[in-house]
Write a protein that holds these residues in place. Structure first.
Motif, PDB file in Angstrom:
ATOM      1  N   HIS A  18      -0.458 -13.640  -2.718  1.00  0.00           N
ATOM      2  CA  HIS A  18      -1.794 -13.877  -3.282  1.00  0.00           C
ATOM      3  C   HIS A  18      -2.461 -15.045  -2.557  1.00  0.00           C
ATOM      4  N   GLN A  19      -1.678 -16.081  -2.269  1.00  0.00           N
ATOM      5  CA  GLN A  19      -2.252 -17.266  -1.599  1.00  0.00           C
ATOM      6  C   GLN A  19      -2.558 -17.000  -0.126  1.00  0.00           C
ATOM      7  N   LEU A  20      -1.969 -15.966   0.425  1.00  0.00           N
ATOM      8  CA  LEU A  20      -2.211 -15.645   1.843  1.00  0.00           C
ATOM      9  C   LEU A  20      -3.172 -14.466   1.990  1.00  0.00           C
ATOM     10  N   GLN A  21      -3.797 -14.067   0.888  1.00  0.00           N
ATOM     11  CA  GLN A  21      -4.641 -12.873   0.908  1.00  0.00           C
ATOM     12  C   GLN A  21      -5.729 -12.931   1.987  1.00  0.00           C
ATOM     13  N   HIS A  22      -6.272 -14.144   2.232  1.00  0.00           N
ATOM     14  CA  HIS A  22      -7.335 -14.277   3.249  1.00  0.00           C
ATOM     15  C   HIS A  22      -6.864 -13.848   4.633  1.00  0.00           C
ATOM     16  N   ARG A  23      -5.526 -13.769   4.856  1.00  0.00           N
ATOM     17  CA  ARG A  23      -5.033 -13.416   6.184  1.00  0.00           C
ATOM     18  C   ARG A  23      -4.947 -11.900   6.388  1.00  0.00           C
ATOM     19  N   GLY A  24      -5.222 -11.129   5.354  1.00  0.00           N
ATOM     20  CA  GLY A  24      -5.172  -9.677   5.531  1.00  0.00           C
ATOM     21  C   GLY A  24      -5.495  -8.953   4.255  1.00  0.00           C
ATOM     22  N   HIS A  25      -6.477  -8.048   4.326  1.00  0.00           N
ATOM     23  CA  HIS A  25      -6.949  -7.340   3.132  1.00  0.00           C
ATOM     24  C   HIS A  25      -6.536  -5.878   3.115  1.00  0.00           C
ATOM     25  N   ASP A  26      -5.904  -5.406   4.167  1.00  0.00           N
ATOM     26  CA  ASP A  26      -5.754  -3.953   4.307  1.00  0.00           C
ATOM     27  C   ASP A  26      -4.477  -3.376   3.723  1.00  0.00           C
ATOM     28  N   GLY A  27      -3.493  -4.206   3.502  1.00  0.00           N
ATOM     29  CA  GLY A  27      -2.252  -3.682   2.948  1.00  0.00           C
ATOM     30  C   GLY A  27      -1.344  -4.832   2.577  1.00  0.00           C
ATOM     31  N   ALA A  28      -0.402  -4.563   1.686  1.00  0.00           N
ATOM     32  CA  ALA A  28       0.543  -5.608   1.280  1.00  0.00           C
ATOM     33  C   ALA A  28       1.866  -4.958   0.932  1.00  0.00           C
ATOM     34  N   GLY A  29       2.936  -5.718   1.107  1.00  0.00           N
ATOM     35  CA  GLY A  29       4.243  -5.161   0.768  1.00  0.00           C
ATOM     36  C   GLY A  29       5.285  -6.242   0.596  1.00  0.00           C
ATOM     37  N   ILE A  30       6.325  -5.880  -0.147  1.00  0.00           N
ATOM     38  CA  ILE A  30       7.470  -6.782  -0.351  1.00  0.00           C
ATOM     39  C   ILE A  30       8.745  -5.954  -0.185  1.00  0.00           C
ATOM     40  N   VAL A  31       9.722  -6.536   0.515  1.00  0.00           N
ATOM     41  CA  VAL A  31      11.059  -5.933   0.585  1.00  0.00           C
ATOM     42  C   VAL A  31      12.056  -6.957   0.059  1.00  0.00           C
ATOM     43  N   THR A  32      12.957  -6.519  -0.818  1.00  0.00           N
ATOM     44  CA  THR A  32      14.004  -7.426  -1.301  1.00  0.00           C
ATOM     45  C   THR A  32      15.378  -6.896  -0.881  1.00  0.00           C
ATOM     46  N   TYR A  33      16.345  -7.785  -0.947  1.00  0.00           N
ATOM     47  CA  TYR A  33      17.721  -7.385  -0.635  1.00  0.00           C
ATOM     48  C   TYR A  33      18.562  -7.604  -1.886  1.00  0.00           C
ATOM     49  N   SER A  34      19.191  -6.536  -2.342  1.00  0.00           N
ATOM     50  CA  SER A  34      20.016  -6.646  -3.542  1.00  0.00           C
ATOM     51  C   SER A  34      21.186  -5.683  -3.439  1.00  0.00           C
ATOM     52  N   LYS A  35      22.370  -6.178  -3.691  1.00  0.00           N
ATOM     53  CA  LYS A  35      23.589  -5.368  -3.690  1.00  0.00           C
ATOM     54  C   LYS A  35      23.648  -4.418  -2.496  1.00  0.00           C
ATOM     55  N   LYS A  36      23.494  -4.974  -1.332  1.00  0.00           N
ATOM     56  CA  LYS A  36      23.591  -4.246  -0.060  1.00  0.00           C
ATOM     57  C   LYS A  36      22.474  -3.222   0.150  1.00  0.00           C
ATOM     58  N   ASN A  37      21.414  -3.318  -0.661  1.00  0.00           N
ATOM     59  CA  ASN A  37      20.294  -2.391  -0.468  1.00  0.00           C
ATOM     60  C   ASN A  37      19.008  -3.138  -0.180  1.00  0.00           C
ATOM     61  N   LEU A  38      18.155  -2.489   0.622  1.00  0.00           N
ATOM     62  CA  LEU A  38      16.809  -3.005   0.814  1.00  0.00           C
ATOM     63  C   LEU A  38      15.887  -2.216  -0.104  1.00  0.00           C
ATOM     64  N   LEU A  39      15.149  -2.920  -0.962  1.00  0.00           N
ATOM     65  CA  LEU A  39      14.246  -2.266  -1.913  1.00  0.00           C
ATOM     66  C   LEU A  39      12.833  -2.647  -1.514  1.00  0.00           C
ATOM     67  N   ASN A  40      11.897  -1.735  -1.648  1.00  0.00           N
ATOM     68  CA  ASN A  40      10.559  -2.108  -1.200  1.00  0.00           C
ATOM     69  C   ASN A  40       9.446  -1.503  -2.023  1.00  0.00           C
ATOM     70  N   HIS A  41       8.323  -2.200  -1.997  1.00  0.00           N
ATOM     71  CA  HIS A  41       7.093  -1.679  -2.570  1.00  0.00           C
ATOM     72  C   HIS A  41       5.965  -2.103  -1.640  1.00  0.00           C
ATOM     73  N   ARG A  42       5.210  -1.105  -1.164  1.00  0.00           N
ATOM     74  CA  ARG A  42       4.145  -1.400  -0.210  1.00  0.00           C
ATOM     75  C   ARG A  42       2.941  -0.531  -0.545  1.00  0.00           C
ATOM     76  N   GLY A  43       1.779  -0.962  -0.141  1.00  0.00           N
ATOM     77  CA  GLY A  43       0.620  -0.121  -0.400  1.00  0.00           C
ATOM     78  C   GLY A  43      -0.591  -0.577   0.394  1.00  0.00           C
ATOM     79  N   VAL A  44      -1.609   0.273   0.393  1.00  0.00           N
ATOM     80  CA  VAL A  44      -2.848  -0.013   1.112  1.00  0.00           C
ATOM     81  C   VAL A  44      -3.775  -0.775   0.167  1.00  0.00           C
ATOM     82  N   GLY A  45      -4.439  -1.809   0.687  1.00  0.00           N
ATOM     83  CA  GLY A  45      -5.423  -2.538  -0.124  1.00  0.00           C
ATOM     84  C   GLY A  45      -5.005  -3.969  -0.387  1.00  0.00           C
ATOM     85  N   LEU A  46      -5.710  -4.591  -1.334  1.00  0.00           N
ATOM     86  CA  LEU A  46      -5.462  -5.991  -1.675  1.00  0.00           C
ATOM     87  C   LEU A  46      -4.127  -6.149  -2.407  1.00  0.00           C
TER      88      LEU A  46
END
Ligand code: AMP
Length: 469
Positions: free
Chosen positions: A32-60
């Motif tokens: 949220h604090q870095l939103q000014h650096r890019g408005h077109d898409g956002a995503g997060i990947v986490t690492y848990s129990k040997k897995n990479l989990l992610n949520h990504r999407g187009v937009g703010l």
């Protein structure tokens, strides 16, 4: 040949968290604090129990994470990204962090990039000739394939040799099992820093995020540096000694938030000094100094302080109008600039005005503002720009259009002044820009800044990069 009018230009922001119970929540806060650096898409990947989990999407960020953090985004390590694509499709496949296609039974890794790779066409052709298929349109994906090309046993050695083959601007964060890597390119074009939050490490494109989450700054990566964070702590090393600090001056002029610090220099103070130096270049007599919100305001304050002409807020920006700069046609840009700003008539009527903005690119914004000011009864409008004339495009991740769209590359200052309808126009000169930013690297060329937009002297040799200059 890379055509920068139609290619994907990544500006972007990066955030990472190591060893924090709700790593995804904290990363969302950072994005949220870095939103000014890019408005077109956002995503997060986490690492848990040997897995990479992610949520990504187009937009703010608020659109992509409109329900907050998805319940399944577990883990105490996370990386996040906000994307700014100036052209090309805003498709989900191009939204980072990317997750590698696993090879050789190895665990996949996640990665995110800020910057622009200038030898991407050359490297992509080479990789495609070896039968490698790219999953995205982004230059960032090159890193993944170069890592898998590596012959070393250790992942980090393959990462180092991959980084050494990439030319251009990059900050990469790479999440591989319980290891978080952060790399800055040999010119240090884009910023990246690390902070501590109790037992956790935080990585961010901009230091403004650290204060907001109560983290303490510990380190800004040097050019060519690779940092590894794992359960044994933090390890710093250099993957190349061939470095040449050239921090992007646009980060100081326009792009970064005023609360952030790069190379030990606070952005707000640098912008204020730009206004002070600009005022020293000037002798016009005026009633008030006004600034173009938001990034022109600190320079206007500096101008007012130095000239002793009172500062007034005369222009109001509608925060809910989207970005005007990346509209696809000039007509659309003009109509959105017109709904973005309004003028307080009572402040400007009958006055001689100095208006300060951080930059003129195509001239759309300032031309419209001069029209508004004069329409509201301003007697004279003198334009002062807190950067030198933009004449050359950027190939290192800032969305500066091609030369034929840059007003200062087609016209001299008198012509620009007349086209925008100003009574006078002065730009900050290059020497004063460097003095204003005041990086303490006085032995380096331009004090360690990239000022190629103003000079056309790029800090990297672009000859073998298949770039259409
Ligand atoms: P223009 O209207 O094309 O002359 O663009 C100048 C305005 O856009 C100024 O008010 C700047 O604050 C802003 N600006 C400068 N560089 C950029 C950029 N790379 N992306 C978006 N806006 C910018």
């Amino acid at each position: 040949m890379t055509d920068f009018k139609s290619s994907l230009n990544e500006e972007c922001g990066i955030f990472g968290v190591y060893n924090y119970t709700q790593a995804a929540e904290l990363t969302l806060h950072g994005l949220h604090q870095l939103q000014h650096r890019g408005h077109d898409g956002a995503g997060i990947v986490t690492y848990s129990k040997k897995n990479l989990l992610n949520h990504r999407g187009v937009g703010l960020v608020s659109t992509v994470f409109n329900k907050g953090i998805e319940e399944n985004l577990f883990g105490d390590i996370a990386i996040g990204h906000v994307r700014y694509a100036t052209a090309g499709k805003s498709e989900i496949k191009n939204v980072q962090p990317f997750i590698s296609q696993p090879k050789k039974q190895e665990a996949p890794f996640a990665y995110a990039h800020n910057g622009h790779i200038v030898n991407s066409d050359t490297l992509k052709t080479e990789l495609r000739n070896k039968g490698i298929e790219f999953q995205t349109d982004s230059d960032s994906e090159i890193l993944e394939h170069l890592i898998y090309e590596g012959k070393h046993e250790l992942f980090e050695d393959n990462l180092k040799s991959a980084l050494s083959r990439i030319k251009g601007a990059f900050v990469y964060v790479v999440l591989k099992e319980r290891q978080l890597f952060i790399a800055r390119d040999p010119n240090g074009f884009r910023p990246v820093s690390i902070a501590r939050l109790k037992d956790s490490y935080i990585v961010s494109s901009e230091t403004c995020t650290f204060d907001m989450i109560g983290a303490t700054f510990i380190h800004e990566l040097e050019p060519g540096e690779l940092v590894k964070i794992d359960d044994s702590g933090i390890k710093k090393e250099f993957y190349t000694k061939n470095t040449n600090l050239s921090i992007c001056s646009m980060e100081f002029i326009y792009f970064s938030r005023p609360e952030s610090t790069i190379g030990g220099v606070n952005i707000y103070n640098a912008r204020k000094r730009m206004g002070e130096y600009l005022s020293k270049q000037d002798s016009v007599n005026a009633d008030i100094v006004i600034g173009v919100p938001d990034s022109g305001i600190p320079a206007a304050i500096g101008f007012s302080k130095e000239s002793k002409i009172p500062f007034e807020q005369a222009i109001i920006k509608n925060k809910y109008v989207g970005r005007t700069f990346i509209q696809s046609s000039q007509e659309l840009r003009e109509s959105s600039v017109s709904s973005k700003f309004s003028v307080i008539k009572e402040v400007v009527r009958g006055k001689k005005i100095i208006i300060v903005d951080d930059s003129i690119v195509r001239g759309t914004t300032i031309k419209w503002l001069i029209y508004l000011l004069k329409h509201a009864g301003a007697k004279e409008v003198h334009v002062r720009i807190a950067s030198p004339p933009f004449k050359y495009p950027c190939f290192f991740g800032i969305d500066i259009p091609s030369t034929d769209e840059l007003i200062a590359s087609k016209m001299n200052i008198e012509e620009v002044c007349s086209v925008i309808g100003a009574d006078s126009l002065i730009y900050l000169n290059i020497e004063n820009l460097i003095k204003s930013i005041n990086l303490p690297k006085t032995t380096l060329t331009n004090n360690g800044l990239c000022i190629a937009y103003f000079t056309g002297n790029y800090p990297i040799d672009l000859c073998d990069c298949a770039i259409n200059l």
